[in-house]
Design an enzyme around this catalytic site. Structure first.
Site, PDB file in Angstrom:
ATOM      1  N   ARG A  51       0.800  -1.221   0.000  1.00  0.00           N
ATOM      2  CA  ARG A  51       0.000   0.000   0.000  1.00  0.00           C
ATOM      3  C   ARG A  51       0.837   1.278   0.000  1.00  0.00           C
ATOM      4  O   ARG A  51       0.570   2.199  -0.784  1.00  0.00           O
ATOM      5  CB  ARG A  51      -0.919   0.056   1.239  1.00  0.00           C
ATOM      6  CG  ARG A  51      -2.181  -0.721   1.099  1.00  0.00           C
ATOM      7  CD  ARG A  51      -2.531  -1.349   2.414  1.00  0.00           C
ATOM      8  NE  ARG A  51      -1.536  -2.363   2.697  1.00  0.00           N
ATOM      9  CZ  ARG A  51      -1.636  -3.619   2.247  1.00  0.00           C
ATOM     10  NH1 ARG A  51      -2.682  -4.011   1.580  1.00  0.00           N
ATOM     11  NH2 ARG A  51      -0.664  -4.500   2.497  1.00  0.00           N
ATOM     12  N   THR A  52       1.800   1.359   0.884  1.00  0.00           N
ATOM     13  CA  THR A  52       2.495   2.633   1.051  1.00  0.00           C
ATOM     14  C   THR A  52       3.250   2.996  -0.224  1.00  0.00           C
ATOM     15  O   THR A  52       3.117   4.097  -0.758  1.00  0.00           O
ATOM     16  CB  THR A  52       3.450   2.566   2.254  1.00  0.00           C
ATOM     17  OG1 THR A  52       2.719   2.075   3.371  1.00  0.00           O
ATOM     18  CG2 THR A  52       4.021   3.926   2.580  1.00  0.00           C
ATOM     19  N   LYS A  80      25.955  -4.624  -1.889  1.00  0.00           N
ATOM     20  CA  LYS A  80      27.423  -4.631  -2.045  1.00  0.00           C
ATOM     21  C   LYS A  80      28.096  -3.988  -0.847  1.00  0.00           C
ATOM     22  O   LYS A  80      29.303  -3.794  -0.838  1.00  0.00           O
ATOM     23  CB  LYS A  80      27.813  -3.843  -3.300  1.00  0.00           C
ATOM     24  CG  LYS A  80      27.232  -4.380  -4.585  1.00  0.00           C
ATOM     25  CD  LYS A  80      27.635  -3.446  -5.735  1.00  0.00           C
ATOM     26  CE  LYS A  80      26.764  -3.646  -6.950  1.00  0.00           C
ATOM     27  NZ  LYS A  80      26.828  -2.493  -7.860  1.00  0.00           N
ATOM     28  N   ARG A 101      11.240   3.672   3.335  1.00  0.00           N
ATOM     29  CA  ARG A 101      10.914   2.712   4.407  1.00  0.00           C
ATOM     30  C   ARG A 101      12.169   1.917   4.715  1.00  0.00           C
ATOM     31  O   ARG A 101      12.875   1.476   3.798  1.00  0.00           O
ATOM     32  CB  ARG A 101       9.798   1.757   3.982  1.00  0.00           C
ATOM     33  CG  ARG A 101       9.578   0.648   5.003  1.00  0.00           C
ATOM     34  CD  ARG A 101       8.362  -0.188   4.717  1.00  0.00           C
ATOM     35  NE  ARG A 101       7.146   0.578   4.944  1.00  0.00           N
ATOM     36  CZ  ARG A 101       5.921   0.057   4.834  1.00  0.00           C
ATOM     37  NH1 ARG A 101       5.762  -1.210   4.514  1.00  0.00           N
ATOM     38  NH2 ARG A 101       4.856   0.811   5.064  1.00  0.00           N
ATOM     39  N   HIS A 129       4.948   5.936  11.375  1.00  0.00           N
ATOM     40  CA  HIS A 129       4.489   5.812   9.982  1.00  0.00           C
ATOM     41  C   HIS A 129       3.546   7.000   9.750  1.00  0.00           C
ATOM     42  O   HIS A 129       2.331   6.846   9.640  1.00  0.00           O
ATOM     43  CB  HIS A 129       3.765   4.477   9.827  1.00  0.00           C
ATOM     44  CG  HIS A 129       3.513   4.027   8.419  1.00  0.00           C
ATOM     45  ND1 HIS A 129       3.720   4.835   7.316  1.00  0.00           N
ATOM     46  CD2 HIS A 129       3.056   2.838   7.937  1.00  0.00           C
ATOM     47  CE1 HIS A 129       3.401   4.136   6.225  1.00  0.00           C
ATOM     48  NE2 HIS A 129       2.993   2.943   6.577  1.00  0.00           N
TER      49      HIS A 129
END
Ligand code: CP
Length: 302
Positions: A51-52, A80, A101, A129
């Protein structure tokens, strides 16, 4: 809000929440515009999301902007050994805004200190959030026609659920009364209860809610956050602590709605979807309009 990162819901005032919600309502009426023509937004997802990420990307696309980024760290140079510092310094040369995120609490704040462009925290570990909270406020205001003086039930994983932490802070501005429903292992952390004590906001803690759900204006269900447990046995013990079923909704207030940030696992039975009380899928749609409002405010375009 212009050029300011959005890292914590505390970064905005109550008046700014309302500004965002009013602008989101304008976007709901007219979601496809050319406001972001020439702008590039980077979505950097070091943790999974449906969703986000997609609602941010939909928001940008509907406003005529372009999106770059990654949703799988295996395709970025972090595999890496590149540090978050170097990734952010680099990506901020390529875009006008970063949406990030990351599993580490505090990572978004750190990124905002390195970045040349504003950063939106799309979830940092169990911490916050904030864009989810703004879409939750939009959904609550839309269903209840007010944000003031509501009875808010927060159910499930109140320890690791970042959405309930941000929502608690925001709704405390509107004189909410909170009902915390969780098993002992997943109780609301003390720091948030202390926050409410200092704000003079009422809350009570419960282990069950079938007998008190009649008082709810909003029942905000949450998933037990499997990915945050260090002990898998503890997850197994708590994962099915609550399952909301239609038989629990018989005597609730007429306007009561069930919200959930999603994804859901078992905590809401599928039959609730058709009960007339479920609002969680409309909530995901509200996420597009709310994120359009956040982006355009931060870029100084509204
Ligand atoms: N609500 C929410 O954050 O969902 P995603 O994890 O799918 O982005």
């Amino acid at each position: 809000m212009k050029n300011k990162s959005l890292i914590s819901i505390n970064d905005y005032t109550k008046e700014e929440y309302i500004e965002i919600l009013d602008l989101a309502a304008e976007f709901e009426n007219n979601p496809n515009q050319d406001i972001l023509k020439g702008y590039v937004v980077a979505t950097l997802f070091f943790e999974p999301s449906t969703r986000t990420r997609l609602s941010f990307e939909s928001a940008v696309n509907r406003l005529g902007g372009k999106v770059i980024g990654f949703s799988d760290t295996n395709t970025s140079s972090s595999t890496k050994g590149e540090t978050l510092r170097d990734t952010i310094r680099t990506v901020s040369n390529y875009c006008d805004l970063i949406v990030m995120r990351h599993p580490l609490e505090g990572s978004s704040r750190f990124a905002s200190e390195i970045s040349r462009v504003p950063v939106i925290n799309a979830g940092d570990g169990a911490n916050q959030h904030p864009s989810q909270t703004l879409l939750d406020l939009y959904s609550i205001r839309k269903t209840q026609e007010t944000l003031e003086n509501l009875n808010i039930f927060l159910v499930g994983d109140l320890k690791y659920g970042r959405t309930v932490h941000s929502l608690l802070i925001a709704m405390s501005q509107f004189n909410a009364t909170f009902y915390f429903i969780s098993p002992d292992e997943l109780k609301m952390p003390e720091e948030y209860k202390l926050y409410l004590d200092n704000m003079g906001i009422s809350y009570n803690e419960y282990k069950e809610f079938a007998d008190i759900i009649q008082q709810a204006d909003i029942v905000y269900m949450t998933r037990v956050q499997k990915e945050r447990f260090s002990d898998p046995i503890e997850y197994e013990r708590t994962k099915n602590a609550y399952v909301l079923r239609t038989n629990m909704l018989k005597d609730v207030k007429p306007g009561m709605k069930v919200l959930h940030p999603l994804p859901r696992v078992n905590e809401i039975h599928l039959d609730v979807d058709e009960s007339g009380k479920a609002y969680y899928f409309t909530q995901t749609l509200n996420g597009v309009y709310t994120r359009q409002a956040i982006i355009t405010k931060i870029l100084g375009l509204k």
